[in-house]
Design an enzyme around this catalytic site. Structure first.
Site, PDB file in Angstrom:
ATOM      1  N   ASN A   7       0.869  -1.166   0.000  1.00 14.42           N
ATOM      2  CA  ASN A   7       0.000   0.000   0.000  1.00 14.42           C
ATOM      3  C   ASN A   7       0.910   1.221   0.000  1.00 14.42           C
ATOM      4  O   ASN A   7       1.528   1.543   1.004  1.00 14.42           O
ATOM      5  CB  ASN A   7      -0.922  -0.001   1.237  1.00 14.42           C
ATOM      6  CG  ASN A   7      -1.850   1.191   1.275  1.00 14.42           C
ATOM      7  OD1 ASN A   7      -1.474   2.297   0.921  1.00 14.42           O
ATOM      8  ND2 ASN A   7      -3.075   0.970   1.749  1.00 14.42           N
ATOM      9  N   GLU A  34      -3.913   1.830  -2.921  1.00 14.48           N
ATOM     10  CA  GLU A  34      -4.042   3.258  -2.597  1.00 14.48           C
ATOM     11  C   GLU A  34      -3.117   4.104  -3.471  1.00 14.48           C
ATOM     12  O   GLU A  34      -2.365   4.946  -2.961  1.00 14.48           O
ATOM     13  CB  GLU A  34      -3.789   3.524  -1.110  1.00 14.48           C
ATOM     14  CG  GLU A  34      -5.050   3.494  -0.274  1.00 14.48           C
ATOM     15  CD  GLU A  34      -4.917   4.215   1.057  1.00 14.48           C
ATOM     16  OE1 GLU A  34      -5.513   5.292   1.208  1.00 14.48           O
ATOM     17  OE2 GLU A  34      -4.217   3.695   1.943  1.00 14.48           O
TER      18      GLU A  34
END
Length: 259
Positions: A7, A34
């Site tokens: 992430n 993300e």
């Protein structure tokens, strides 16, 4: 072959961290979450310059997933089936040809689910149920399948420095953990726990309250392997040192090596 989930918490904001890490770690496939970018504005030029193929499923400002790979995939699918009204970019699947046959890799970003007394928690559980149905169908193909990503799930108390702090959080709710176990019960293996049962293994440290300095972490980034992928597993490691770099993500890369 080295496959990593990370992430990145904003690909454009952390492109220098990402490219430095790519050169140091030299992974074959990277599953990012993300990315916080629409497809057209993802910083692909800097990544392609290092020899990687880029596939994204982006969304402006938040969410977004990507798969970077040294070898171009044969197929790419964007979006988790099961809810045509779901517009959040949280799922991308790629199929690669190898000398041993097909390798299927997914980068996924499960909903956070907080606060639990809002519509966000049912959305999280519904998303996990959709993932379970999809994964069960894919297992029938009997090929190496890797579900890599930020699951936003703390599977067990051992996966948090202070589990009591998380009892009212969506990441540690009994329903959340049961959904994760149902995925395991389909036949998937948690790669990190397959190689180590030790405490103190974390993948996320909050930016607040000196969490990194106190090692106040949680393990929420997972690589779940089908039986065929588990048979190829050689190692699983967490590249924790990246969290100490300048302008880091609050997550760190989790890597596996498969034969």
């Amino acid at each position: 072959m080295k496959i990593v989930t990370w992430n990145i918490n904003g690909a454009k904001a952390r492109i220098d961290v990402l490219t430095t890490w790519l050169q140091e770690s030299n992974p074959d496939i990277v599953c990012l979450q993300e990315i916080k970018s629409v497809d057209d504005s993802f910083p692909r030029f800097e990544i392609e310059a290092l020899g990687y193929h880029v596939e994204t499923h982006g969304q402006k400002g938040f969410n977004g997933v990507a798969i970077l790979s040294k070898k171009s995939p044969d197929e790419v699918t964007r979006g988790l089936p099961g809810d045509d009204s779901d517009e959040q970019a949280r799922f991308i699947e790629a199929v690669f040809s190898t000398e041993r046959g097909a390798l299927r890799v997914v980068s996924l970003y499960l909903p956070n689910g907080n606060p639990i007394n809002t519509e966000k928690f049912p959305y999280k559980l519904n998303w996990m149920a959709r993932l379970e149905r999809w994964a069960e169908a894919r297992l029938a193909l009997e090929e190496p399948l890797i579900l890599a990503g930020d699951y936003n799930v703390i599977p067990e108390p051992i996966d948090a420095k202070n589990p009591e702090v998380w009892v009212n959080d969506a990441l540690f709710q009994p329903e959340t953990r049961r959904a994760f176990r149902r995925l395991e019960n389909l036949g998937f293996t948690d790669a990190v726990r397959n190689v180590s049962e030790e405490a103190g293994i974390y993948t996320f440290w909050d930016y607040q309250a000196g969490a990194w300095q106190k090692n106040n972490g949680i393990r929420i980034d997972h690589l779940m392997l089908s039986p065929e992928a588990t048979n190829l597993l050689e190692s699983a490691t967490i590249e924790k040192h990246v969290r100490a770099w300048e302008k880091p993500s609050d997550h760190v890369p989790v890597a596996i090596s498969i034969a």
